[in-house]
Scaffold this motif. Structure first.
Motif, short mmCIF file in Angstrom:
data_model
loop_
_atom_site.label_atom_id
_atom_site.label_comp_id
_atom_site.label_asym_id
_atom_site.label_seq_id
_atom_site.Cartn_x
_atom_site.Cartn_y
_atom_site.Cartn_z
N GLY A 1 0.82 -1.21 0.00
CA GLY A 1 0.00 0.00 0.00
C GLY A 1 0.85 1.25 0.00
N SER A 2 0.52 2.17 -0.87
CA SER A 2 1.25 3.42 -0.98
C SER A 2 0.84 4.40 0.13
N HIS A 3 1.77 5.23 0.55
CA HIS A 3 1.42 6.30 1.50
C HIS A 3 0.45 7.28 0.85
N HIS A 4 0.46 7.36 -0.49
CA HIS A 4 -0.55 8.16 -1.18
C HIS A 4 -1.95 7.63 -0.86
N SER A 5 -2.09 6.32 -0.75
CA SER A 5 -3.39 5.71 -0.47
C SER A 5 -3.77 5.84 1.01
N ARG A 6 -2.88 6.36 1.81
CA ARG A 6 -3.17 6.69 3.21
C ARG A 6 -3.52 8.17 3.33
N GLY A 7 -3.31 8.91 2.24
CA GLY A 7 -3.59 10.34 2.25
C GLY A 7 -2.50 11.18 2.87
N THR A 8 -1.33 10.59 3.10
CA THR A 8 -0.26 11.28 3.81
C THR A 8 0.93 11.64 2.93
N VAL B 1 8.77 14.74 4.90
CA VAL B 1 10.09 14.19 4.58
C VAL B 1 10.04 13.70 3.14
N GLY B 2 11.18 13.77 2.47
CA GLY B 2 11.27 13.28 1.11
C GLY B 2 11.77 11.85 1.08
N ILE B 3 11.89 11.31 -0.13
CA ILE B 3 12.49 9.99 -0.31
C ILE B 3 13.64 10.15 -1.30
N SER B 4 14.59 9.23 -1.24
CA SER B 4 15.81 9.40 -2.03
C SER B 4 15.63 9.17 -3.52
N SER B 5 14.61 8.40 -3.93
CA SER B 5 14.52 8.02 -5.34
C SER B 5 13.63 8.92 -6.19
N GLU B 6 12.84 9.80 -5.57
CA GLU B 6 11.94 10.69 -6.32
C GLU B 6 11.99 12.09 -5.72
N TRP B 7 12.55 13.04 -6.45
CA TRP B 7 12.69 14.41 -5.93
C TRP B 7 11.34 15.05 -5.62
N TRP B 8 10.25 14.61 -6.25
CA TRP B 8 8.93 15.23 -6.13
C TRP B 8 8.09 14.69 -5.00
N HIS B 9 8.47 13.57 -4.38
CA HIS B 9 7.62 12.87 -3.41
C HIS B 9 7.94 13.27 -1.98
N PHE B 10 6.88 13.65 -1.25
CA PHE B 10 7.00 14.01 0.16
C PHE B 10 5.86 13.35 0.94
N GLU B 11 6.14 13.03 2.21
CA GLU B 11 5.13 12.35 3.03
C GLU B 11 5.33 12.72 4.49
N LEU B 12 4.30 12.47 5.28
CA LEU B 12 4.45 12.65 6.72
C LEU B 12 5.43 11.60 7.23
N PRO B 13 6.29 11.96 8.19
CA PRO B 13 7.33 11.03 8.63
C PRO B 13 6.80 9.76 9.27
N ASP B 14 5.58 9.78 9.78
CA ASP B 14 5.00 8.61 10.43
C ASP B 14 3.88 8.01 9.58
N SER B 15 3.99 8.13 8.28
CA SER B 15 2.93 7.69 7.37
C SER B 15 2.51 6.24 7.56
N VAL B 16 3.45 5.40 7.90
CA VAL B 16 3.15 3.97 7.99
C VAL B 16 2.11 3.67 9.07
N ARG B 17 1.95 4.55 10.03
CA ARG B 17 0.96 4.31 11.10
C ARG B 17 -0.47 4.66 10.67
#
Length: 195
Positions: A95-102, A157-173
């Protein structure tokens, strides 16, 4: 597991944002429309962080441009079929963090109306899109740093493989959310493929 959360409509909440939902057009890695409604939604917690980032961008004379936010889980399957590489697309089973809305995908536009050069296009799934790629210009690196600073100021926070992607740091919860609008059926060839 999916839960119901009232998502924030970014077009209503942030009229100063530019929204260019790539998956509501064929201008994406699949080459076809995935989102059958051009609705840009985000979890309320992520929307609060975005409000801070929008303001920081404004102070710098820049405007955030949103390419994607909340994503239906069926859309994730379409993206996985187009790019079955966990470095760029989260496996459907996780499941993507996008699908969590975060999670949110963004870039920047300057005061003159030009998109800042980030070294690659959105959804260019290769090493040049990695945050610290040595194969882009110094100006593109500078622009990526500015984008990261703006998003981190909001709490993303960003991710190393996509300059455009950002998410809440605790998205997995956060739980995966039920789909709020539809996507096209998967191509028939996927019926024999294990997802």
């Amino acid at each position: 597991m999916t839960q119901e959360v009232e998502l924030v409509d970014l077009a209503d909440a942030f009229p100063q944002l530019e929204i260019d939902l790539k998956y509501a057009s064929p201008d994406n890695i699949t080459g076809y429309v995935i989102y059958q409604q051009a609705r840009c939604l985000l979890h309320p917690d992520a929307a609060k962080a975005l409000a801070r980032s929008v303001e920081v961008a404004r102070l710098a004379g820049l405007t955030l441009v949103v390419y994607d936010a909340w994503r239906p889980q069926l859309a994730q399957q379409h993206l996985w079929l187009a790019c079955p590489d966990p470095q760029y697309v989260m496996a459907v089973s996780l499941g993507s963090h996008h699908s969590r809305g975060t999670a949110i995908d963004v870039t920047l536009r300057d005061e003159a109306g030009a998109l800042l050069d980030m070294g690659t296009d959105f959804d260019e799934m290769n090493a040049r899109s990695h945050l610290w790629s040595p194969d882009i210009s110094a100006a593109a690196h500078r622009n990526r740093l500015i984008l990261n600073a703006i998003m981190q100021a909001g709490g993303f926070v960003g991710i190393s493989s996509e300059w455009w992607h950002f998410e809440l740091p605790d998205s997995v919860r956060y739980p995966l959310l039920s789909d709020r609008f539809s996507c096209p059926a998967l191509p028939s060839i996927t019926t024999t493929r294990s997802l």
